[in-house]
Design a protein around this motif. Sequence first.
Motif, PDB file in Angstrom:
ATOM      1  N   LEU A 240      88.601  45.492   2.878  1.00 48.91           N
ATOM      2  CA  LEU A 240      89.063  46.882   2.867  1.00 48.91           C
ATOM      3  C   LEU A 240      90.358  47.020   3.667  1.00 48.91           C
ATOM      4  CD1 LEU A 240      88.328  49.717   1.861  1.00 48.91           C
ATOM      5  CD2 LEU A 240      87.029  50.041   3.989  1.00 48.91           C
ATOM      6  N   ASP A 243      93.122  45.781   1.487  1.00 50.85           N
ATOM      7  CA  ASP A 243      93.451  46.766   0.436  1.00 50.85           C
ATOM      8  C   ASP A 243      94.272  47.920   1.009  1.00 50.85           C
ATOM      9  OD1 ASP A 243      92.079  45.193  -1.312  1.00 50.85           O
ATOM     10  OD2 ASP A 243      90.246  46.406  -1.297  1.00 50.85           O
ATOM     11  N   ASN A 244      93.886  48.387   2.197  1.00 54.98           N
ATOM     12  CA  ASN A 244      94.646  49.473   2.824  1.00 54.98           C
ATOM     13  C   ASN A 244      96.087  49.044   3.118  1.00 54.98           C
ATOM     14  OD1 ASN A 244      92.423  51.192   2.766  1.00 54.98           O
ATOM     15  ND2 ASN A 244      91.731  50.572   4.816  1.00 54.98           N
ATOM     16  N   SER A 269      94.107  59.410 -11.014  1.00 49.96           N
ATOM     17  CA  SER A 269      92.707  59.087 -11.250  1.00 49.96           C
ATOM     18  C   SER A 269      91.996  60.180 -12.037  1.00 49.96           C
ATOM     19  CB  SER A 269      91.981  58.873  -9.915  1.00 49.96           C
ATOM     20  OG  SER A 269      92.587  57.825  -9.187  1.00 49.96           O
ATOM     21  N   GLN A 360      93.430  51.299  -5.407  1.00 53.34           N
ATOM     22  CA  GLN A 360      92.622  52.422  -4.959  1.00 53.34           C
ATOM     23  C   GLN A 360      91.194  52.327  -5.496  1.00 53.34           C
ATOM     24  OE1 GLN A 360      93.256  54.645  -2.802  1.00 53.34           O
ATOM     25  NE2 GLN A 360      91.455  55.951  -3.063  1.00 53.34           N
ATOM     26  N   THR A 361      91.104  51.913  -6.756  1.00 52.05           N
ATOM     27  CA  THR A 361      89.769  51.750  -7.340  1.00 52.05           C
ATOM     28  C   THR A 361      88.993  50.653  -6.617  1.00 52.05           C
ATOM     29  OG1 THR A 361      90.631  52.447  -9.487  1.00 52.05           O
ATOM     30  CG2 THR A 361      88.529  51.274  -9.466  1.00 52.05           C
ATOM     31  N   GLN A 362      89.663  49.533  -6.356  1.00 53.34           N
ATOM     32  CA  GLN A 362      89.023  48.435  -5.630  1.00 53.34           C
ATOM     33  C   GLN A 362      88.642  48.851  -4.227  1.00 53.34           C
ATOM     34  OE1 GLN A 362      91.309  44.825  -5.716  1.00 53.34           O
ATOM     35  NE2 GLN A 362      90.118  43.870  -4.057  1.00 53.34           N
ATOM     36  N   GLN A 363      89.521  49.638  -3.622  1.00 54.38           N
ATOM     37  CA  GLN A 363      89.251  50.119  -2.267  1.00 54.38           C
ATOM     38  C   GLN A 363      88.033  51.022  -2.240  1.00 54.38           C
ATOM     39  OE1 GLN A 363      92.257  52.727  -0.626  1.00 54.38           O
ATOM     40  NE2 GLN A 363      92.072  51.770   1.404  1.00 54.38           N
ATOM     41  N   GLN A 364      87.922  51.887  -3.219  1.00 54.45           N
ATOM     42  CA  GLN A 364      86.763  52.771  -3.277  1.00 54.45           C
ATOM     43  C   GLN A 364      85.466  51.978  -3.488  1.00 54.45           C
ATOM     44  OE1 GLN A 364      87.772  55.520  -6.397  1.00 54.45           O
ATOM     45  NE2 GLN A 364      89.199  56.713  -5.115  1.00 54.45           N
ATOM     46  N   GLN A 367      84.628  50.256  -0.283  1.00 49.66           N
ATOM     47  CA  GLN A 367      84.115  51.235   0.666  1.00 49.66           C
ATOM     48  C   GLN A 367      82.664  51.598   0.346  1.00 49.66           C
ATOM     49  OE1 GLN A 367      85.778  52.363   3.361  1.00 49.66           O
ATOM     50  NE2 GLN A 367      83.940  53.488   3.993  1.00 49.66           N
ATOM     51  N   ALA A 368      82.369  51.722  -0.936  1.00 50.38           N
ATOM     52  CA  ALA A 368      80.992  52.047  -1.341  1.00 50.38           C
ATOM     53  C   ALA A 368      80.039  50.906  -0.977  1.00 50.38           C
ATOM     54  CB  ALA A 368      80.950  52.330  -2.839  1.00 50.38           C
ATOM     55  N   GLN A 371      79.398  50.977   2.716  1.00 49.98           N
ATOM     56  CA  GLN A 371      78.461  52.040   3.082  1.00 49.98           C
ATOM     57  C   GLN A 371      77.022  51.662   2.726  1.00 49.98           C
ATOM     58  OE1 GLN A 371      79.986  55.516   1.115  1.00 49.98           O
ATOM     59  NE2 GLN A 371      81.710  55.768   2.545  1.00 49.98           N
TER      60      GLN A 371
END
Length: 477
Positions: A240, A243-244, A269, A360-364, A367-368, A371
């Motif tokens: 992550l 990616d950021n 998006s 951004q998609t990969q980052q999301q 992140q999921a 979590q």
Amino acid sequence: MFDSSTGSQMPHNAIEAIPTPAVSNRLKIARGGKFYLGLWLLANALLWTGCLLYIKYKPVSYTSKWAINVPLSAASTSNVTLPGIGQASSWSDSAYKGFSDPRENYRFLIRSDDLLRVAAEQMGMTLAQFGKPKVRILDNSTIMQFEVNGATPELAQRKAETLQKTLETRLAALRQLEVAQQDQNLEIALGSDAQKLATAQQALTDYKARAALRSSDQLRDITSNLEGLRRERAQLVAQLQRDNAQVRQLAANLNLSSQQAADALALQSDQLFQQYLANYSQVSAELTSMSARFLPASPSVDAKQREKDEVQAALLTQARAVLGRPISLSAIERLVLTGGGSSSSASQRADLFQQLISLQTQQQGTQAQAQELDQQITQLEAQIARLSAQEETLNSLERNVKIAEATFSGNKTRLSLNRTDTSISYPPTTLLTPPNLPEDPRIPLSSVAALLGAALGSVFLTTGMVTLWRHNRNPGS
């Protein structure tokens, strides 16, 4: 000679007829010497006749001899490894360590009336007829010698063989009795150990039935899973962060601030916004084409202009809904269409936006996943906390079961090993020389004693007679 009592002269021959005291003593001495000599001969004849008759008519006996070896029992240890439980050992110490000799016990045993009575019954004799054997213990050895008497050589040998067999039978019975007593004690201990083992196993089973923790391996597996999830989360966090960093780099390449890059990604998006944007681009292109061919007051141009305005209004409304704040058309065009002051071409800018959207998609997604891992880690940590509180009790119950199993198995093994060692108090014997068949009769000590007694009596008689004879020979002395 003149007689004073009558006053007359006595004749000479009368004087010679009267014995004098000296002549009388000589006669007594002569008679006394013969008397004492005869008496001495008679007494010696009676003494030696009785002695010889006793020796001649005394029953002749024969002696059968044999010898056995009695090795001392040394301390012995037997070890047996029990897989998964431990080690069982059996220790057998000598019953005669340092202060006694088993041969003394065997001497007492073979001369006991009880054993001799059994041997005598087998021979059809009484205890007095059978007699007692003589036992000799050889110093600085482990050998015992035995002697038994009999009226004939065959009888003496049979008595010796019977006595030896009776001794071996009695020793075997005593060994079995000793082993039986030891087995009984071990059986009692084994029964108690079995009960303790069953109680420990039942307590462990009951606890596992009501507790979430079944074994220590279960807690180790959960802990291992937790460590795996933590390593995976650490990897996702690192991904992550990468990616950021890439998103920030692309935003700088697009000449956008962080907020503008975030707005651009949000608009890119949104599918409905992209549809309005495509419609707006198409209507704008059509209006430009019609304006080049028709006058501005043309109805076609006017209709297309109104259509553009409607699409533009819908585009702005959707952009406001996506971003959560009003935004101008020029700002939208700068975010999604143009590069602002940048000299990059539209295709390059589109590629950069595509990369930004992909990141951004990969980052999301990352992140999921992070979590989700956080939730799983939290759940496992709570589960481990609960199971750790139960582990101490479980370990204590399992330890009790292992101790009970080790004790039970150890005593059971000792019972098996003990049955192979039957010579603790009564070591085994080895017949070195079997009972022999005597060839010559035994010279009894009583015959020798009779001869010595007769000789001593003769000496005493001689001394006594000589003393009496000398006393009578010199009565005045």
